[in-house]
Design an enzyme around this catalytic site. Structure first.
Site, short mmCIF file in Angstrom:
data_model
loop_
_atom_site.label_atom_id
_atom_site.label_comp_id
_atom_site.label_asym_id
_atom_site.label_seq_id
_atom_site.Cartn_x
_atom_site.Cartn_y
_atom_site.Cartn_z
N CYS A 2 -0.76 1.52 1.29
CA CYS A 2 0.28 1.82 0.32
C CYS A 2 1.62 2.08 1.01
O CYS A 2 1.66 2.50 2.16
CB CYS A 2 -0.04 3.01 -0.57
SG CYS A 2 -1.47 2.76 -1.62
N GLY A 28 0.60 -3.19 0.81
CA GLY A 28 -0.12 -3.20 -0.46
C GLY A 28 0.35 -4.33 -1.34
O GLY A 28 1.55 -4.50 -1.54
N ASN A 102 1.38 8.14 -0.91
CA ASN A 102 0.66 7.36 0.10
C ASN A 102 -0.24 8.31 0.86
O ASN A 102 0.24 9.31 1.38
CB ASN A 102 1.65 6.66 1.04
CG ASN A 102 0.98 5.95 2.22
OD1 ASN A 102 1.54 5.83 3.29
ND2 ASN A 102 -0.24 5.48 2.03
N GLY A 103 -1.52 7.97 0.93
CA GLY A 103 -2.45 8.84 1.64
C GLY A 103 -3.69 9.04 0.80
O GLY A 103 -3.94 8.30 -0.15
N CYS A 237 -1.59 8.56 12.62
CA CYS A 237 -2.72 7.63 12.55
C CYS A 237 -2.57 6.50 13.56
O CYS A 237 -1.60 5.74 13.54
CB CYS A 237 -2.78 7.05 11.14
SG CYS A 237 -3.96 5.71 10.96
N TYR A 243 -3.02 -1.98 13.51
CA TYR A 243 -3.09 -3.03 12.51
C TYR A 243 -2.06 -2.92 11.39
O TYR A 243 -1.45 -3.91 11.01
CB TYR A 243 -4.48 -3.07 11.88
CG TYR A 243 -4.56 -3.92 10.63
CD1 TYR A 243 -4.59 -5.30 10.74
CD2 TYR A 243 -4.54 -3.34 9.36
CE1 TYR A 243 -4.62 -6.10 9.60
CE2 TYR A 243 -4.57 -4.13 8.22
CZ TYR A 243 -4.61 -5.50 8.34
OH TYR A 243 -4.63 -6.28 7.22
N CYS A 383 -12.55 5.83 7.65
CA CYS A 383 -11.38 6.72 7.60
C CYS A 383 -11.34 7.36 6.22
O CYS A 383 -11.60 6.70 5.24
CB CYS A 383 -10.10 5.92 7.81
SG CYS A 383 -8.61 6.91 7.62
P1 5GP Z 1 -13.69 -8.07 9.72
O1 5GP Z 1 -13.56 -9.52 9.48
O2 5GP Z 1 -14.35 -7.71 11.01
O3 5GP Z 1 -14.30 -7.35 8.54
O4 5GP Z 1 -12.22 -7.47 9.78
C1 5GP Z 1 -11.41 -7.69 10.89
C2 5GP Z 1 -10.09 -8.25 10.44
O5 5GP Z 1 -9.59 -7.47 9.37
C3 5GP Z 1 -9.08 -8.23 11.55
O6 5GP Z 1 -8.50 -9.51 11.66
C4 5GP Z 1 -8.04 -7.21 11.11
O7 5GP Z 1 -6.73 -7.69 11.36
C5 5GP Z 1 -8.26 -7.05 9.66
N1 5GP Z 1 -8.15 -5.64 9.22
C6 5GP Z 1 -8.31 -4.51 9.92
N2 5GP Z 1 -8.12 -3.43 9.14
C7 5GP Z 1 -7.82 -3.87 7.91
C8 5GP Z 1 -7.50 -3.24 6.66
O8 5GP Z 1 -7.43 -2.01 6.54
N3 5GP Z 1 -7.24 -4.08 5.62
C9 5GP Z 1 -7.29 -5.44 5.74
N4 5GP Z 1 -7.02 -6.19 4.68
N5 5GP Z 1 -7.59 -6.06 6.87
C10 5GP Z 1 -7.85 -5.29 7.95
MG MG Z 2 -6.51 -9.90 10.96
#
Ligand code: 5GP
Ligand code: MG
Length: 444
Positions: A2, A28, A102-103, A237, A243, A383
């Protein structure tokens, strides 16, 4: 996840909030909304979809006033109904307010049950609605005192922007888990945003981060005032850097892109491999892959092309052609890959789906060896403070050994950044929130 934005004292309040939300669309994509404040009235427009889809010229005719708060909602496992879009607006005994958040509140169920027992009714599943009820039910005379009382009742990670008809309250919880910064607008006035990339777009000048445990009060005709409501125990965080945040943002003094480069460089020291080429999983792995290639002294190539037009509207392929799903988004450059030993770098491994498909894609493209590297430690715990990591059952690293995961994704080797390596790349000056990696749930 968010994004929140606030604009104070600008004739272009709604437009600036809109640009801020557009810059923070990555935080988001589920729903978005803005409330403005015009003399005696608040105006709200919100809806499902992207920022550019929800707001049109007609929306800006409604969103009059020189103050605004806005929000981008990230879709979680929960409800995706329009009722879960923010800002949350209410009329109550002191007038009108609108809240963006947000949170994640860790005691939301407890507080909600207590409110329901006392007769409150809820429209959504959002913890943000708890906040508005607590403010409305408080017996204190001023909104500021009611907010203070509300803060005493809620626990967790929260950045809150609360707008009344004449004031804006900006609140960052005492752990400062989620980022929040303040800037000065070019034509006077102030802007608040989850990420500094929002300021860069509108030419606002960064002033400082909102402090953990700080409440800022913006009131017409006055300089903003600051109240330290909680003892700071700063736990920013780590996942924002890994990411979530945009690479051009500066969070609590550190540029996100630079921390990712560092993660890659340290990963090269901890998990080297003998390869011809380093490739990123675009876009999330680009910066850390660059750092990894630099650390190894091996060429870096954008060997996988990403199609940016795969949106939420694309019709999901059926089960039999599941393979197509990743190919719609990512496609390898065969000429680069054929016959090569490749290290492929991504930012994180969550369920393991992406890694699995990418390794197969590279092998199909003729790679001789594929070594998977992750620029973050193994995610072993969900988390609870606002990042959408799934439950223990779905987290691959919570259920499988390194060898088992390597086998499952069919890579020739697999390596993660260590927790120490992550902390080193972020700098040892802060006590980062590493919940997903170490399971240290420091809030309750
Ligand atoms: P996996 O395919 O292992 O389930 O997820 C890894 C991928 O998801 C990585 O490419 C990473 O960039 C992405 N990713 C990591 N954390 C998040 C998140 O909180 N939300 C989303 N949409 N993607 C995430
Ligand atoms: Mg990714």
């Amino acid at each position: 996840m968010c994004a929140v934005v606030g604009v104070f004292d600008s004739p272009r309040a709604s437009k600036l909030a809109y640009y801020g939300l557009f810059a923070m669309q990555h935080r988001g994509q589920e729903a978005t909304g803005i409330t403005t404040s015009e003399n005696e009235k608040l105006h709200t427009i919100k809806g499902k979809g992207l920022v550019t889809e929800v707001f049109d010229e007609e929306a800006f005719n409604v969103l009059r006033g020189d103050m605004a708060v806005g929000h981008n909602r990230y879709s979680t496992a929960g409800d995706d109904s329009i009722l879960d879009a923010q800002p949350v607006f209410a009329r109550y005994s002191l007038g009108e307010i609108s809240v963006v958040h947000n949170g994640n509140l860790v005691n939301k169920n407890e507080v909600r049950q207590d409110l329901i027992d006392k007769g409150a009714i809820f429209q959504s599943f959002m913890d943000t609605e708890n906040i508005i009820h607590l403010i409305a039910k408080s017996k204190k005379e001023s909104l500021q005192d009611r907010i203070m009382e509300t803060i005493d009742r809620i626990k967790g990670a929260y950045n809150l922007l609360i707008q009344s008809r004449s004031k804006m309250f900006v609140i960052r919880d005492r752990y400062g888990v989620r980022p929040l910064s303040m800037a000065k607008l070019p034509d006077g006035g102030y802007m608040i945003a989850s990420e500094t990339c929002a300021f860069d777009l509108v030419g606002a000048e960064f002033i400082r981060d909102v402090r953990p445990g700080e409440m800022l009060i913006f009131e017409k005709g006055q300089e903003p005032t600051s109240i330290q409501f909680g003892e700071p125990d700063f736990r920013p965080c780590a996942f924002e850097y890994i990411y979530f945040a945009r690479p051009d943002s500066v969070i609590d003094g550190k540029n996100v892109y630079e921390t990712r480069l560092k993660m890659g460089e340290i990963l090269a020291k901890e998990q080297p491999c003998d390869v011809d080429l380093v490739l990123p999983v675009p876009d999330s792995g680009v910066a850390s892959a660059k750092g990894y290639a630099k650390g190894l002294g091996v060429p870096f190539e954008m060997g996988i092309v990403r199609n940016h037009y795969v949106g939420r509207t694309f019709i999901e392929p059926t089960q039999e052609i599941r393979d197509l799903k990743v190919k719609l988004k990512l496609s390898p450059i065969q000429n680069l890959i054929k016959g090569k030993r490749i290290a492929i770098v991504d930012d994180s491994l969550v369920r393991g789906t992406t890694a699995n498909q990418i390794v197969k894609m590279l092998k199909d493209a003729g790679a001789k060896e594929v070594h998977m590297r992750l620029a973050s430690p193994q995610i072993k715990h969900p988390c609870r403070y606002g990042i959408d990591t799934p439950s223990y059952e779905e987290l691959i690293s919570a259920n499988m050994s390194l060898e088992q995961i390597c086998q499952k994704v069919q890579a020739d080797s697999l390596g993660f950044l260590s927790i120490d390596g992550l902390v080193e790349s972020l700098g040892k000056d802060q006590n980062y929130s590493l919940v997903s990696f170490d399971g240290n749930y420091f809030i309750d």
